[in-house]
Design a protein around this motif. Structure first.
Motif: not given
Length: 222
Positions: A176, A179, A182-184
């Motif tokens: 995370l 990158g 993704s946060p989802t």
């Protein structure tokens, strides 16, 4: 950029070589000196902790996560030496009482469960959990079965291997931060890690509830 990635890989490999070729002999001499004395000096403990922090800082500056440097330093310290056991004894309580709860709270704060909304996202999350369980339980159980274990024992081993705890969350957090995910997707994978870990105990209990302990069988036979 590709050039930066190649530089990071080169520096990481160089650092690994330096750690095992140069640092490990030095650490070994320090550990042997403590073993000969029969006790670990305070200076040696400070040396070990400072070396761990410096190693973590070096890998962070290289572009690799600091956890890799800390792990590498721990790997070059002989685990059966007095210094290694003393470092474990001194750091274990701090890690279990302070660092681990703080880390899990930090992961919880970064997990946005609200992002997993809608039938589509929950279907993807369920598929991730299912694939993770089938891959881990099935792969471990098949390998154990081929090695000669019984069906129940091999399945139990697969269930135990299905747990995804601290290391899973560490890798997810690194992904995370970089990158890569993704946060989802991060939230979905955290849900998968929590579900598979919590499911281990009831699944294992269901597989072994009719199995008598070995000590009981021996006492009955006697």
């Amino acid at each position: 950029r590709p050039s930066m990635a190649l530089l990071t890989v080169f520096l990481t490999l160089l650092y690994v070589v330096v750690m095992f070729a140069a640092v490990r002999p030095i650490v070994g001499r320090v550990c042997r000196r403590q073993d000969v004395r029969g006790q670990v000096s305070r200076t040696a403990v400070v040396f070990g902790i400072v070396a761990l922090l410096v190693s973590a800082l070096v890998t962070e500056l290289i572009g690799v996560h600091a956890l890799f440097g800390a792990f590498l330093m721990g790997a070059v310290i002989p685990h059966d030496s007095l210094l290694g056991r003393e470092l474990v004894r001194r750091l274990e309580d701090i890690v279990h009482v302070i660092l681990l709860p703080t880390f899990f709270a930090f992961i919880g704060l970064k997990t946005e469960l609200g992002l997993v909304s809608g039938l589509g996202n929950w279907a993807i999350c369920g598929a991730i959990v299912l694939i993770a369980c089938v891959g881990k339980i099935g792969g471990s159980a098949v390998a154990a079965r081929l090695s000669g274990m019984s069906l129940r024992d091999s399945t139990s081993l697969g269930v135990l291997m299905n747990t995804r705890g601290l290391m899973e969350l560490i890798v997810l957090n690194i992904g995370l931060e970089m990158g890569v995910i993704s946060p989802t997707l991060f939230a979905m994978l955290v849900i998968m890690a929590v579900v598979t870990t919590l499911a281990t105990a009831p699944f294992l209990h269901g597989l072994t509830r009719n199995t008598a302990p070995a000590s009981s069988e021996l006492s009955t036979a006697g």
